[in-house]
Design a protein around this motif. Structure first.
Motif, PDB file in Angstrom:
ATOM      1  N   ARG A  46     -58.569  32.861  23.567  1.00  0.00           N
ATOM      2  CA  ARG A  46     -57.848  31.606  23.879  1.00  0.00           C
ATOM      3  C   ARG A  46     -56.760  31.843  24.922  1.00  0.00           C
ATOM      4  N   LEU A  47     -56.044  32.977  24.798  1.00  0.00           N
ATOM      5  CA  LEU A  47     -55.013  33.318  25.791  1.00  0.00           C
ATOM      6  C   LEU A  47     -55.651  33.564  27.154  1.00  0.00           C
ATOM      7  N   GLY A  48     -56.787  34.253  27.151  1.00  0.00           N
ATOM      8  CA  GLY A  48     -57.503  34.528  28.403  1.00  0.00           C
ATOM      9  C   GLY A  48     -57.926  33.248  29.086  1.00  0.00           C
ATOM     10  N   ARG A  49     -58.320  32.276  28.270  1.00  0.00           N
ATOM     11  CA  ARG A  49     -58.738  30.981  28.833  1.00  0.00           C
ATOM     12  C   ARG A  49     -57.569  30.300  29.542  1.00  0.00           C
ATOM     13  N   GLU A  50     -56.389  30.353  28.933  1.00  0.00           N
ATOM     14  CA  GLU A  50     -55.213  29.716  29.558  1.00  0.00           C
ATOM     15  C   GLU A  50     -54.772  30.473  30.809  1.00  0.00           C
ATOM     16  N   ALA A  51     -54.898  31.804  30.766  1.00  0.00           N
ATOM     17  CA  ALA A  51     -54.452  32.604  31.919  1.00  0.00           C
ATOM     18  C   ALA A  51     -55.399  32.420  33.106  1.00  0.00           C
ATOM     19  N   GLY A  52     -56.673  32.265  32.805  1.00  0.00           N
ATOM     20  CA  GLY A  52     -57.651  32.220  33.888  1.00  0.00           C
ATOM     21  C   GLY A  52     -58.244  30.857  34.135  1.00  0.00           C
ATOM     22  N   LEU A  53     -57.959  29.931  33.225  1.00  0.00           N
ATOM     23  CA  LEU A  53     -58.468  28.567  33.335  1.00  0.00           C
ATOM     24  C   LEU A  53     -59.992  28.522  33.438  1.00  0.00           C
TER      25      LEU A  53
END
Lengths: 259, 66
Positions: free
Chosen positions: A88-95
């Motif tokens: 989930r954090l990766g999704r926010e960081a990389g969109l």
């Protein structure tokens, strides 16, 4: 020979080689290796920003994001919850909603915890993620991941960073036969022939990091891997001859001088 | 006041938004993800989310990996 495009979850990739961004001696060397590899997808890890040392240059400054698709991983996660949080954090960081899902079961082998991996896959797929799970070379685990909604299956050839090459060729063949989603051999590649073998067995792609980053000349090895993946793929499509125990002459047996 | 920032105690003079915290830390908000008290924040919420005493903030980015 015309190949079918390499498509994962509706997205087409130009290269069947996927490369990592870890363990390079420097960011410029990594960027050169990436260019030589021809890859258009790279994996990255999600970690805490170093608060006390903000002088360090950003990894993303050395990735051509116009050309490269970024695949965040959940490396180092030992539980489904930890992997889900990291994804989930990766999704926010990389969109982007893509994730290379790892749930590790053991520190020494870095073998996956398949039970937790399947559980995390199910949760993330439900949340709209495109999940590419790093898994054991186990056809049943791969099938369960596929049933859980994985967009590809990524069995290991050998332990991460071991460079041993594909240890269970027969399992890889069976996984190839079973899989209805792209099959990507992830981890264990040591040299070009290992990558070629993966492709000859019918893998749709190969993912590697250490084999390139840890080579004495990473840029040259990236170039070698590019060719190995192309060669292996062509050999697979061309259809190899069967293996036989005895010789079959290539030259005519008639017309020998003096007989 | 103290907050827990990436697992370590961190002192702030007063409550501030995530945007201001990132600016204070010289971090480009477009390259990180932020978790505030275990809730992952969408980027458009960085301005209106205020960090108070005792809050836990995690700021992550991409690093090299395989």
């Amino acid at each position: 020979m015309v190949d079918t495009p390499f498509v994962i979850a509706g997205r087409t990739f130009a290269s069947r080689l996927i490369v990592g961004t870890g363990k390079y001696s420097s960011h410029p060397v990594m960027a050169q290796a990436h260019a030589a590899s021809g890859a258009d997808m790279v994996t990255v890890a999600v970690r805490r920003v170093n608060i006390s040392d903000r002088s360090r240059e950003s990894l993303l400054d050395y990735i051509d994001t116009d050309r490269m698709f970024i695949l965040p991983n959940t490396a180092g996660c030992y539980t489904a919850d930890e992997a889900i949080r990291t994804a989930r954090l990766g999704r926010e960081a990389g969109l982007s909603n893509w994730v290379k899902l790892e749930v590790i079961g053991d520190e020494r082998t870095l073998f996956p915890d398949n039970e937790a991996l399947i559980e995390a896959t199910r949760v993330l797929v439900r949340e709209g993620f495109i999940v590419l799970p790093y898994t054991n070379d186990d056809p049943i685990a791969c099938r369960k991941l596929e049933d859980a909604g994985a967009a590809a299956v990524m069995p290991l050839g050998a332990p991460i960073g071991s460079g041993l090459g594909i240890q269970n060729v027969n399992n890889m063949r069976i996984i190839r036969e079973f899989a209805r989603v792209p099959l990507i051999v992830d981890a264990g590649v040591g040299t070009a022939s290992d990558a070629a073998l993966a492709m000859e067995l019918g893998a749709d792609g190969v993912l590697m990091n250490t084999a390139i980053a840890g080579a004495q000349e990473p840029v040259a090895m990236a170039d070698a891997m590019k060719h190995a993946v192309i060669a292996g793929r062509l050999a697979y499509l061309a259809g190899r001859i069967p293996k036989k125990m005895y010789a079959t002459a290539s030259s005519p047996v008639q017309g020998m001088v003096g007989r | 006041m103290f907050i827990t920032l990436n697992g370590e105690p961190y002192e702030l003079d007063e409550p501030m938004s995530i945007v201001d915290l990132l600016a204070k830390l010289a971090i480009d908000p477009r390259r990180v993800a932020v978790e505030h008290n275990l809730t992952i924040l969408k980027r458009h919420l960085f301005g209106e989310t205020v960090v108070h005493e005792g809050d836990c903030v995690e700021i992550v980015n991409f690093v090299g990996g395989g």
